[in-house]
Design a protein around this motif. Structure first.
Motif, PDB file in Angstrom:
ATOM      1  N   GLY A 158      29.869  53.850   5.564  1.00  0.00           N
ATOM      2  CA  GLY A 158      30.424  52.582   5.112  1.00  0.00           C
ATOM      3  C   GLY A 158      29.361  51.508   5.027  1.00  0.00           C
ATOM      4  N   ASP A 178      27.053  52.372   2.049  1.00  0.00           N
ATOM      5  CA  ASP A 178      27.772  52.197   0.793  1.00  0.00           C
ATOM      6  C   ASP A 178      27.899  50.727   0.433  1.00  0.00           C
ATOM      7  OD1 ASP A 178      28.956  53.829  -1.237  1.00  0.00           O
ATOM      8  OD2 ASP A 178      30.878  52.943  -0.724  1.00  0.00           O
ATOM      9  N   ALA A 179      28.107  49.880   1.420  1.00  0.00           N
ATOM     10  CA  ALA A 179      28.253  48.452   1.167  1.00  0.00           C
ATOM     11  C   ALA A 179      26.942  47.813   0.758  1.00  0.00           C
ATOM     12  CB  ALA A 179      28.803  47.751   2.412  1.00  0.00           C
ATOM     13  N   GLY A 215      27.444  56.059   0.150  1.00  0.00           N
ATOM     14  CA  GLY A 215      28.055  56.520   1.388  1.00  0.00           C
ATOM     15  C   GLY A 215      28.652  57.908   1.273  1.00  0.00           C
ATOM     16  N   GLY A 224      36.469  51.527   2.575  1.00  0.00           N
ATOM     17  CA  GLY A 224      35.139  50.934   2.574  1.00  0.00           C
ATOM     18  C   GLY A 224      34.878  50.077   1.357  1.00  0.00           C
ATOM     19  N   SER A 225      35.201  50.577   0.168  1.00  0.00           N
ATOM     20  CA  SER A 225      34.875  49.847  -1.052  1.00  0.00           C
ATOM     21  C   SER A 225      35.697  48.562  -1.178  1.00  0.00           C
ATOM     22  CB  SER A 225      35.101  50.735  -2.282  1.00  0.00           C
ATOM     23  OG  SER A 225      36.437  51.179  -2.361  1.00  0.00           O
ATOM     24  N   THR A 274      37.001  46.798   1.325  1.00  0.00           N
ATOM     25  CA  THR A 274      36.515  45.855   2.339  1.00  0.00           C
ATOM     26  C   THR A 274      35.220  45.188   1.890  1.00  0.00           C
ATOM     27  OG1 THR A 274      37.496  47.139   4.140  1.00  0.00           O
ATOM     28  CG2 THR A 274      35.732  45.616   4.727  1.00  0.00           C
ATOM     29  N   ALA A 275      34.264  45.981   1.405  1.00  0.00           N
ATOM     30  CA  ALA A 275      32.987  45.435   0.965  1.00  0.00           C
ATOM     31  C   ALA A 275      33.175  44.546  -0.267  1.00  0.00           C
ATOM     32  CB  ALA A 275      32.009  46.560   0.655  1.00  0.00           C
ATOM     33  N   ARG A 323      30.849  47.516  -5.827  1.00  0.00           N
ATOM     34  CA  ARG A 323      31.958  47.655  -4.885  1.00  0.00           C
ATOM     35  C   ARG A 323      33.299  47.438  -5.590  1.00  0.00           C
ATOM     36  NH1 ARG A 323      27.973  48.622  -3.198  1.00  0.00           N
ATOM     37  NH2 ARG A 323      28.766  50.626  -3.847  1.00  0.00           N
ATOM     38  N   MET A 363      34.823  53.717   8.092  1.00  0.00           N
ATOM     39  CA  MET A 363      34.087  53.217   6.932  1.00  0.00           C
ATOM     40  C   MET A 363      34.326  51.722   6.722  1.00  0.00           C
ATOM     41  SD  MET A 363      34.110  55.903   3.783  1.00  0.00           S
ATOM     42  CE  MET A 363      32.968  57.292   3.727  1.00  0.00           C
ATOM     43  N   MET A 364      35.555  51.283   6.975  1.00  0.00           N
ATOM     44  CA  MET A 364      35.882  49.877   6.806  1.00  0.00           C
ATOM     45  C   MET A 364      35.047  49.011   7.738  1.00  0.00           C
ATOM     46  SD  MET A 364      39.632  48.053   6.677  1.00  0.00           S
ATOM     47  CE  MET A 364      40.217  49.003   8.052  1.00  0.00           C
ATOM     48  N   SER A 399      31.475  49.078   6.430  1.00  0.00           N
ATOM     49  CA  SER A 399      31.346  48.329   5.186  1.00  0.00           C
ATOM     50  C   SER A 399      31.297  46.827   5.425  1.00  0.00           C
ATOM     51  CB  SER A 399      32.511  48.659   4.245  1.00  0.00           C
ATOM     52  OG  SER A 399      32.444  49.998   3.820  1.00  0.00           O
TER      53      SER A 399
END
Length: 257
Positions: free
Chosen positions: A21, A24-25, A30, A59-60, A62-63, A185, A217-218, A221
């Motif tokens: 996460g 990825d952010a 990720g 994750g996506s 949140t970011a 994102r 992941m959250m 992120s």
């Protein structure tokens, strides 16, 4: 569909989820950690991809929201990319379902290794020194090509999709790095949710496992997006490349030898 794991695997996946996460952010990619981790633990390829989509949504989104709150993205500028990403993700998700699992096990390492090598040999793959903020509607033709191709790729497999969005947005639209990360994102959120719905309808999502990784992941992120906004990304590239190449090598060994 559910897949049983050893208790220790849940801990490992939690750690990988946070790290994935975070990465990825910041730069995207990720999935280069989470998908190989699931495959290495014996999760069937289609189920691994569907479960990862569930986790990646956490994750996506949140970011993306974190970047949006910092006014680094104007969704109204990117409606063409939004629509074509949605269509591409539908096409890619159905395509991957009809590929034999044995072939998919061999294809994924090639995709992962290719992305890692590109990141390694391209000095500007993770960033550009561009300071101009977008002030008007970016080229709709470029958005359509970018959204359709990357949406289809994310629906089909997805490892490194955030990095692809970031790099291509810098090249095509001359966006500053953080704005490009923000766009990545936003668009991966679209393709992740779209692909998740399709994988769920096809019964290829482990909901408990996906939610577990997704929550982790959250958290990663949120930390990653805040770090990217404050510090930039130069420190993450060496770790990113080493980790990806190590996992890809292990996955390739398992699939081919």
């Amino acid at each position: 569909m559910e897949f049983l794991l050893d208790p220790s695997h849940w801990v490992i996946l939690a750690i990988i989820g946070v790290v994935a996460g975070f990465i990825d952010a910041v730069v995207g990619g990720g999935g280069l950690l989470s998908i190989p981790a699931l495959l290495t633990m014996g999760v069937p390829p289609h189920l691994a991809l569907g479960t990862n989509k569930l986790a990646a949504c956490f994750g996506s989104i949140t970011a993306g929201y974190t970047y949006y709150k910092q006014q680094l993205i104007k969704p109204s500028f990117w409606w063409a990319a939004f629509l074509t990403t949605f269509i591409g993700a539908i096409i890619g998700s159905f395509l991957v379902y009809f590929i034999d699992a044995a072939w998919l096990e061999k294809i994924l390492p090639l995709i992962i290794i290719g992305i890692a090598i590109y990141t390694l040999i391209s000095p500007k793959a993770m960033g550009e020194t561009i300071i101009n903020q977008p002030t008007g509607l970016p080229s709709q033709n470029k958005q359509i090509v970018q959204g359709m191709s990357l949406g289809a790729y994310d629906g089909f497999a997805g490892p490194g999709i955030g990095a692809f969005w970031t790099v291509s947005s810098i090249r095509l639209h001359k966006l500053p790095l953080l704005n490009s990360c923000a766009l990545a994102r936003l668009m991966t959120s679209v393709s992740n949710v779209t692909a998740l719905v399709i994988f769920a309808l096809l019964g290829e999502v482990d909901w408990i496992l996906g939610l577990w990784i997704g929550v982790c992941m959250m958290a990663g992120s949120f930390i990653g997006a805040k770090s990217a906004i404050r510090f930039g990304i130069p420190f993450i590239k060496p770790l990113f490349i080493i980790t990806v190449l190590s996992i890809a090598a292990h996955l390739a060994w398992t699939a081919w030898l």
